[in-house]
Design an enzyme around this catalytic site. Structure first.
Site: not given
Ligand code: NAP
Ligand code: F7E
Length: 350
Positions: A125, A149
């Site tokens: 990430t 994280y």
């Molecule tokens: P998400 O919607 O939060 O999905 C996370 C998944 O992980 C869910 O299926 C969750 O299961 C599962 N999980 C959590 N804890 C677990 C455990 N202890 N054992 C087995 N499964 C578990 O996240 P996403 O946005 O699809 O992201 C997918 C991956 O990419 C994650 O690793 C995230 O950190 C990474 N990532 C995301 C982004 C982004 O912008 N979306 C960017 C960079 C990296 P439940 O449904 O049961 O909670």
């Molecule tokens: O926050 C600000 C917060 O929670 C984005 C995950 O998928 O992308 C995600 O992480 C920004 C931050 O995403 C609120 O402080 C303001 O600066 O949508 P977010 P994230 O933290 O960037 C990365 C690439 C991952 O890998 C992660 O798994 O928005 N912010 N106000 C807020 N954020 C949230 N959630 N809620 C607020 O009310």
């Protein structure tokens, strides 16, 4: 027929990747955690639930990981499971380390011991860049994690590199910048905003409470990012790749754009609430995806405004369908604040 094992298939990326691989003719196995209430709504929303072989795995349990490898006999593993909400990682730093960090090593050890030819994708990430001072971030930019994280993800990222170099595993890190969609969890900032905008525009709510709206992110569209994961796994040799749009926008710009779509003034509806501030935040991200373009032929297509439109329109449509009394796969039913609104009997005429 190729076989893929996706951990975290119940999440945003897991669902889109499963659909992508099924469309490519893969047999898809997906891991889920046993919960008191099942959460397969994303797989149902995409109409693929029946086509997935589900296996129970928790990343804190090595034996469930080994069992999933034996049952699925995959050619490719996509490790998407993690505690992915950065805010929650400050509340549960130890669980973050165990699931998001050490959980990956459990997988790598299982592969090394029982299936060394399997290809492994790790969901790294942009959060690992942390509060950096670089104008854009590439595979060569130093990491400066600023959340539990990000620290856990960086440990996993480094272990993938060590297993690749030390044991010759085909293991890739996809350093994905933020990617969003109508399947994004409701607590992440983009979906929180688009869901709030939909409710406000339909007269169901009046405000959205947010934290730091000055932070900047590089936001792309999730269905395009899962294709990049697959492309990495089709290369001759394993490597690490940045996937991003190379555009950066403040949260405030996303708010303005989302409210513009429904013709409302955002200043009347946004409240800043300390509860949503993090102890440390990542203030600036802009990804340099040149390597992915050159080596994978991957480039982002959906840009900032189009992404906001997709998400606002999809949330508007859901609230309208609910107003018409329809039942359909949707996460709002699971959130107490949303349930308060859902329990009202409302007839929408907009
Ligand atoms: P998400 O919607 O939060 O999905 C996370 C998944 O992980 C869910 O299926 C969750 O299961 C599962 N999980 C959590 N804890 C677990 C455990 N202890 N054992 C087995 N499964 C578990 O996240 P996403 O946005 O699809 O992201 C997918 C991956 O990419 C994650 O690793 C995230 O950190 C990474 N990532 C995301 C982004 C982004 O912008 N979306 C960017 C960079 C990296 P439940 O449904 O049961 O909670
Ligand atoms: O926050 C600000 C917060 O929670 C984005 C995950 O998928 O992308 C995600 O992480 C920004 C931050 O995403 C609120 O402080 C303001 O600066 O949508 P977010 P994230 O933290 O960037 C990365 C690439 C991952 O890998 C992660 O798994 O928005 N912010 N106000 C807020 N954020 C949230 N959630 N809620 C607020 O009310």
């Amino acid at each position: 027929m190729k076989r893929a094992l996706i951990t975290g298939i119940t999440g945003q990326d897991g669902a889109y990747l499963a659909k992508f691989l099924l469309d490519k003719g893969y047999e898809v196995f997906g891991t889920y955690r046993r919960l008191s209430t099942p959460n397969f709504w994303r797989l149902q929303y995409l109409g693929i639930f029946e086509q997935i072989e589900l296996l129970p795995v928790d990343l804190i349990d090595s034996f469930s990981i080994i069992e999933s490898l034996k049952l699925a006999k995959p050619d490719e593993i996509y490790n998407l499971a993690a505690m992915s909400f950065v805010g929650a990682s400050f509340e549960q730093p130890i669980a973050s380390a165990e699931i998001t960090g050490i959980g990956v090593v459990k997988f790598l050890e299982a592969i090394r011991n029982i299936a060394p030819d399997v290809k492994f994708y790790q969901a790294s990430t942009s959060e690992m860049f942390g509060d950096n001072s670089f104008s854009q971030q590439s595979e060569k930019t130093p990491f400066e994690p600023s959340s539990p994280y990000a620290a856990a993800k960086l440990y996993a990222h480094n272990m993938v590199k060590i297993y690749r170099k030390g044991y010759g595993l085909f293991a890739c890190n996809g350093i994905l910048f933020n990617h969003e969609s109508p399947l994004r969890g409701l607590e992440f900032v983009t979906r929180k905003i688009t869901n709030g905008v939909a409710k406000i525009s339909l007269g169901l709510d009046d405000s959205i409470e947010l934290g730091n709206i000055d932070a900047r992110r590089d936001w792309g569209y999730a269905p395009e990012y899962v294709e990049a994961m697959w492309l990495m796994m089709q290369q001759e040799a394993p490597d690490d790749y940045v996937i991003a749009t190379n555009e950066t926008h403040a949260i405030q710009e996303f708010i303005e754009t989302a409210f513009d779509i429904v013709g409302l003034d955002w200043k009347k509806h946004i409240r800043i609430d300390e509860r949503f501030m993090r102890p440390v935040d990542v203030n600036y991200l802009k990804g340099d995806y040149k390597k992915s373009l050159t080596k994978l032929g991957w480039r982002p297509k959906t840009r900032f405004k189009a992404l906001a439109e997709i998400m606002v329109n999809s949330d508007l449509e859901r609230w309208r369908r609910w107003g018409r009394g329809e039942h359909f796969p949707w996460d709002a039913w699971n959130y107490p604040n949303e349930r308060k609104i859902l329990s009202r009997k409302v007839k929408l005429d907009r």
